[in-house]
Design a protein around this motif. Sequence first.
Motif: not given
Length: 130
Positions: A42-43, A76-77, A71, A38-40, A73-74
Amino acid sequence: MALASTPVSEPLTFEKFSGCLLEDDIIYMRYFENQEIGEKEIELGFELHDILEVDSNVKRIIHCESYVSITRQARELVQLKGRPAKAEAYVIPALSQKILFTVYSKLRKRNHPLKAFDNLEDAVEWVNQF
């Protein structure tokens, strides 16, 4: 191609992946089996670049064990804020994951070469061409 017996840096382990420098200019991230990225995550991958003090001349290898997914969202990030690299290789063991990767990579805008491999040795050999 034979790899060094130990990476240049000690692996840093997070909940869903680990990362290190395989060589002075190759960052390696290995996502663990059965994980949804997820986004976490990726960050955290972006932070890993900072921790390891790599710049835009880095070559990146992303190794996905079986049943790793990402995901929307990930994805897209990564598209919006992805870190620059000279080349990026993916190690993808499962055929179904490779099919998804092929579709995704054709849709994703990239400023550097991108390719998938069955094993780490081939991925290292390829990124070292850049």
